[in-house]
Design an enzyme around this catalytic site. Structure first.
Site, PDB file in Angstrom:
ATOM      1  N   THR A 115       0.789  -1.225   0.000  1.00 36.77           N
ATOM      2  CA  THR A 115       0.000   0.000   0.000  1.00 36.77           C
ATOM      3  C   THR A 115       0.824   1.278   0.000  1.00 36.77           C
ATOM      4  O   THR A 115       0.291   2.348  -0.286  1.00 36.77           O
ATOM      5  CB  THR A 115      -0.945   0.033   1.222  1.00 36.77           C
ATOM      6  N   ILE A 123       7.162   0.112   2.435  1.00 38.96           N
ATOM      7  CA  ILE A 123       7.184   0.530   3.838  1.00 38.96           C
ATOM      8  C   ILE A 123       5.876   0.245   4.563  1.00 38.96           C
ATOM      9  O   ILE A 123       5.821   0.341   5.788  1.00 38.96           O
ATOM     10  CB  ILE A 123       7.536   2.028   3.972  1.00 38.96           C
ATOM     11  N   SER A 124       4.814  -0.110   3.818  1.00 38.91           N
ATOM     12  CA  SER A 124       3.557  -0.414   4.494  1.00 38.91           C
ATOM     13  C   SER A 124       2.706  -1.289   3.586  1.00 38.91           C
ATOM     14  O   SER A 124       2.772  -1.189   2.359  1.00 38.91           O
ATOM     15  CB  SER A 124       2.795   0.873   4.836  1.00 38.91           C
ATOM     16  N   SER A 125       1.921  -2.162   4.214  1.00 38.65           N
ATOM     17  CA  SER A 125       1.069  -3.063   3.440  1.00 38.65           C
ATOM     18  C   SER A 125      -0.166  -3.425   4.246  1.00 38.65           C
ATOM     19  O   SER A 125      -0.244  -3.182   5.452  1.00 38.65           O
ATOM     20  CB  SER A 125       1.844  -4.326   3.049  1.00 38.65           C
TER      21      SER A 125
END
Length: 356
Positions: A115, A123-125
């Site tokens: 994401t 860095i984000s999911s």
């Protein structure tokens, strides 16, 4: 159930055309509550729930209702897939209806979704839904419990927790202000308002302690000592360590809290906790270790868990002597200012300091 991933797998996705908004800082635009709404999204969500149930998940009716009612598409207005020309963005407001349908299929597939990217780095999911279901069930929540989530991501897991416990019982922490700002926006669009704090997850959130449960959605080199300190007696901590999930029970002792417990049976792969010490990696191709062992996921777990403590050949000897132990035989103890991993017995012959 097979290996679970919070780190998105690389899948073929074609060329990078019509890929929606650029990588942004701050909240997403074009991602309001109408995006992806309608019968198609509702049916896709119910299909996902049925598939998780068929795999043996969501046995608690309260969690099944949460997954049926919390709309994941509100939390992933766009995500990235890996194709032959790098990462491609799929977008819920894409003007191309074929790409919108592809985006929706991915949202309600049982896959982790990338994401947020920065300089080519994930860095984000949003975690794999069946893994989220397994972890939430393993928390063994009760009405009235308070929960600290480490790693807010897009906010979907915080929404599930809020659905189960109520907004006031849920605190979520993430280091990145862009991530927390977007998560608050997603949560508000879905009708949830837990406390979302921008801060170092390794330090917990002492101002809202004590907690009955702590759940981390990022891989750790070790369990931060601040977490047991912020737990109520009898609390539980569920955290990814190495390539597994360890469930620790916290109890009070004369020397302070002691957190101890075994790994769950499932493998799990997560984005590392940002701001933490680097993870110790096992030797990629250790000499003297046969290919059959390197190809065994349980042996690689042992290598990762004991990196920096055991030579790969020593790990192989232990692995064969103990007849290829499964994850559930391993555990972690955090006590008296130190922590260690172990096989079978926290005070037994096979113990290794947990680094980080």
């Amino acid at each position: 159930m097979g290996a679970h991933r919070e780190v998105p797998a690389e899948t073929g996705s074609g060329p990078e055309t019509g890929s929606g908004p650029e990588t942004g800082s701050g909240p997403e635009t074009g991602s309001g509550p109408e995006t992806g709404s309608g019968p198609e999204a509702d049916e896709a969500r119910q299909t996902l729930v049925r598939n998780i149930v068929a795999q043996g998940g969501l046995t608690d009716p309260a969690w099944r209702r949460a997954f049926e009612e919390v709309e994941r598409h509100l939390f992933v207005p766009y995500y990235y897939v890996h194709g032959s020309r790098g990462y491609e963005r799929l977008w819920g407001d894409d003007p191309d209806p074929v790409r919108r349908r592809r985006w929706l299929r991915g949202v309600y597939g049982d896959e982790a979704l990338a994401t947020r990217m920065r300089d080519g780095e994930l860095i984000s999911s949003s975690s794999q839904p069946s893994l989220m279901a397994l972890m939430l069930d393993a928390l063994d929540l009760r009405d009235g419990h308070t929960v600290l989530e480490i790693g807010t991501g897009p906010g979907y897991n915080a929404a599930l927790l809020s659905h189960r416990l109520g907004d006031t019982a849920v605190t979520s922490v993430d280091l990145d202000p862009e991530i927390t700002e977007s998560a608050r926006s997603h949560l508000a669009a879905a009708g949830y308002r837990p406390t979302v704090i921008t801060g170092d997850g390794a330090r917990g959130c002492p101002q809202r302690a004590p907690y009955d449960r702590i759940i981390a959605t990022c891989t750790l080199p070790s369990v931060p000592h601040a977490w047991p300190e912020q737990c109520a007696p009898g609390a539980r901590i569920l955290a990814p360590v190495a390539t597994g999930l360890v469930s620790l029970e916290v109890r009070a002792t004369a020397h302070g809290p002691r957190a101890e417990g075994h790994f769950l049976h499932t493998p799990a792969y997560f984005v590392p906790l940002r701001g933490a010490s680097p993870l110790l990696e096992p030797i990629a191709r250790p000499g003297g270790v046969p290919r059959r062992a390197i190809g065994d996921e349980l042996f690689r777990f042992l290598l990762t868990l004991t990196a920096g403590s055991l030579d790969p050949r020593e790990a192989l000897s232990l692995w064969e002597r103990e007849e290829h132990p499964r994850r559930e035989r391993y555990g972690v103890t955090v006590a008296d200012g130190r922590q260690w991993s172990w096989l079978d017995d926290p005070e037994g012959p096979y113990t290794w300091p947990l680094g980080g």
